[in-house]
Design an enzyme around this catalytic site. Structure first.
Site, mmCIF file in Angstrom:
data_model
loop_
_atom_site.group_PDB
_atom_site.id
_atom_site.type_symbol
_atom_site.label_atom_id
_atom_site.label_comp_id
_atom_site.label_asym_id
_atom_site.label_seq_id
_atom_site.Cartn_x
_atom_site.Cartn_y
_atom_site.Cartn_z
ATOM 1 N N GLY A 148 3.499 21.106 16.455
ATOM 2 C CA GLY A 148 2.370 21.878 16.962
ATOM 3 C C GLY A 148 1.788 21.416 18.283
ATOM 4 N N HIS A 166 17.017 14.387 12.489
ATOM 5 C CA HIS A 166 16.414 13.669 13.619
ATOM 6 C C HIS A 166 15.704 12.439 13.055
ATOM 7 C CE1 HIS A 166 13.106 14.019 17.007
ATOM 8 N NE2 HIS A 166 13.763 12.883 17.067
ATOM 9 N N SER A 203 12.413 23.883 12.324
ATOM 10 C CA SER A 203 12.103 22.511 11.930
ATOM 11 C C SER A 203 11.278 22.524 10.649
ATOM 12 C CB SER A 203 11.326 21.803 13.038
ATOM 13 O OG SER A 203 10.889 20.546 12.562
ATOM 14 N N HIS A 206 16.667 21.854 11.046
ATOM 15 C CA HIS A 206 16.310 20.569 11.658
ATOM 16 C C HIS A 206 15.352 19.826 10.727
ATOM 17 C CE1 HIS A 206 15.629 17.912 15.154
ATOM 18 N NE2 HIS A 206 14.341 17.940 14.856
ATOM 19 N N MET A 220 13.547 15.480 23.925
ATOM 20 C CA MET A 220 12.204 15.740 23.383
ATOM 21 C C MET A 220 11.281 16.255 24.485
ATOM 22 S SD MET A 220 12.336 15.069 20.177
ATOM 23 C CE MET A 220 10.607 15.403 19.867
ATOM 24 N N MET A 241 10.691 10.299 9.626
ATOM 25 C CA MET A 241 9.850 9.361 10.382
ATOM 26 C C MET A 241 9.569 8.122 9.536
ATOM 27 S SD MET A 241 7.047 12.037 11.876
ATOM 28 C CE MET A 241 7.544 13.652 12.481
ATOM 29 N N ASP A 281 13.452 19.947 21.711
ATOM 30 C CA ASP A 281 12.602 19.853 20.517
ATOM 31 C C ASP A 281 11.178 19.527 20.953
ATOM 32 O OD1 ASP A 281 11.537 19.375 17.981
ATOM 33 O OD2 ASP A 281 12.758 17.585 17.591
ATOM 34 N N GLY A 282 10.250 20.418 20.603
ATOM 35 C CA GLY A 282 8.840 20.169 20.873
ATOM 36 C C GLY A 282 8.194 21.287 21.674
ATOM 37 N N GLY A 306 6.541 12.769 16.567
ATOM 38 C CA GLY A 306 5.665 12.345 15.491
ATOM 39 C C GLY A 306 4.917 13.494 14.840
ATOM 40 N N MET A 312 13.475 9.439 13.466
ATOM 41 C CA MET A 312 12.478 8.753 14.296
ATOM 42 C C MET A 312 12.205 7.408 13.639
ATOM 43 S SD MET A 312 10.279 12.131 15.190
ATOM 44 C CE MET A 312 11.239 13.104 14.052
ATOM 45 N N ASP A 352 13.027 16.323 10.327
ATOM 46 C CA ASP A 352 12.417 15.204 11.045
ATOM 47 C C ASP A 352 12.081 14.093 10.069
ATOM 48 O OD1 ASP A 352 12.097 16.186 13.832
ATOM 49 O OD2 ASP A 352 11.014 17.788 12.811
HETATM 50 C C1 DX5 Z 1 8.267 16.288 16.470
HETATM 51 C C2 DX5 Z 1 9.511 16.828 15.799
HETATM 52 C C3 DX5 Z 1 9.737 18.285 15.966
HETATM 53 C C4 DX5 Z 1 8.638 19.182 15.463
HETATM 54 C C5 DX5 Z 1 8.523 20.281 16.454
HETATM 55 O O1 DX5 Z 1 8.251 14.901 16.312
HETATM 56 O O2 DX5 Z 1 10.657 16.163 16.289
HETATM 57 O O3 DX5 Z 1 10.989 18.678 15.409
HETATM 58 O O4 DX5 Z 1 8.854 19.733 14.200
HETATM 59 O O5 DX5 Z 1 7.445 21.064 16.114
HETATM 60 P P1 DX5 Z 1 6.918 22.227 17.037
HETATM 61 O O6 DX5 Z 1 8.038 23.225 17.193
HETATM 62 O O7 DX5 Z 1 5.778 22.781 16.261
HETATM 63 O O8 DX5 Z 1 6.518 21.629 18.357
HETATM 64 ZN ZN ZN Z 2 12.691 16.856 15.633
#
Ligand code: DX5
Ligand code: ZN
Length: 235
Positions: free
Chosen positions: A148, A69, A11, A36, A140, A40, A179-180, A145, A71, A38
């Site tokens: 980490g 992805h 990601s 991937h 998820m 937002m 994811d997450g 959002g 959001m 993200d």
């Molecule tokens: C969170 C994202 C994830 C994020 C995951 O909103 O959708 O793709 O980058 O990060 P890690 O792998 O650090 O949990």
């Molecule tokens: Zn994501």
């Protein structure tokens, strides 16, 4: 044991924002299956990250399929731009109040794989009416959002129910991604729950050797993979 190859998607959110093009190339060189991204909007989630121009940048920077992805509260307003920017997969949230089926169909009509994402608190049944229109479901395991965060493992239980429903309606090829909070420690549990694709931000971009981290994660997940999620059922 199913020998299926597990897809590993770094990601970009976890990369150094000052060197995003390098980070795209790093993922490709390290053997990632897809990248991937993200996006937002600061409304559907409290954070703001990338927009369609970053998808365009990634398309120029590397040859990996781009897994986007969204959001967004209004994914329908941006899907065209993300597709034009070079997305291979466009995922948006089932929690949005929009004509979901029409957007999935529009994405597919543009030659791009459509998919739905569901938050940890959203029941599996929310995506059931749309499974035949999706190429991928993103489950998820953190509230979206931010990268980490630790994995909410209880959300993995939904995967088996989604797989059963997809099989029941003849969608055996559906990909189910997590994811997450995916790490070398949590990846096997995801695969044992039936996930065939894993997104990992911090654990891959934070690795000293991303190629080794991807290889190890893929191998650990493949060894644990159970298409029906029987291993983890009841957890
Ligand atoms: C969170 C994202 C994830 C994020 C995951 O909103 O959708 O793709 O980058 O990060 P890690 O792998 O650090 O949990
Ligand atoms: Zn994501």
């Amino acid at each position: 044991m199913n020998p299926r190859r597990i897809q590993i998607l770094p990601s970009l959110l976890a990369a150094d924002t000052g060197h995003l093009a390098d980070a795209c190339r790093r993922a490709e060189t390290a053997g990632a299956d897809e990248l991937h991204l993200d996006l937002m909007d600061g409304h559907f989630v409290p954070n703001i990250s990338f927009g369609p121009d970053i998808v365009k940048m990634a398309r120029r920077a590397c040859g990996l399929p781009l897994n986007v992805h969204l959001m967004f509260t209004h994914p329908d307003r941006y899907a065209d731009r993300v597709i034009a920017a070079g997305a291979a997969t466009v995922l948006f949230h089932v929690e949005v109040e929009r004509p979901i089926a029409a957007l999935l169909d529009a994405i597919r009509a543009a030659g791009v794989r459509p998919g739905l994402t569901l938050n940890p608190a959203t029941p599996a049944e929310a995506v059931f009416p749309y499974l035949d229109r999706c190429g991928q479901i993103l489950c998820m395991t953190v509230d979206p959002g931010y990268g980490g965060q630790p994995m909410i493992t209880g959300a993995l239980r939904k995967i088996a129910a989604i797989r059963r429903q997809a099989d029941a309606i003849g969608c055996g090829d559906l990909s189910i991604m997590v994811d997450g909070g995916v790490t070398i420690a949590t990846a096997p549990r995801c695969a044992a729950s039936g996930a065939d694709a894993l997104v990992a931000g911090s654990s891959l971009y934070g690795a000293a050797d991303m190629a080794a981290a991807i290889r190890d994660m893929r191998a650990a997940a493949a060894a644990a993979y159970d298409r029906d999620g029987a291993v983890s059922s009841g957890q």
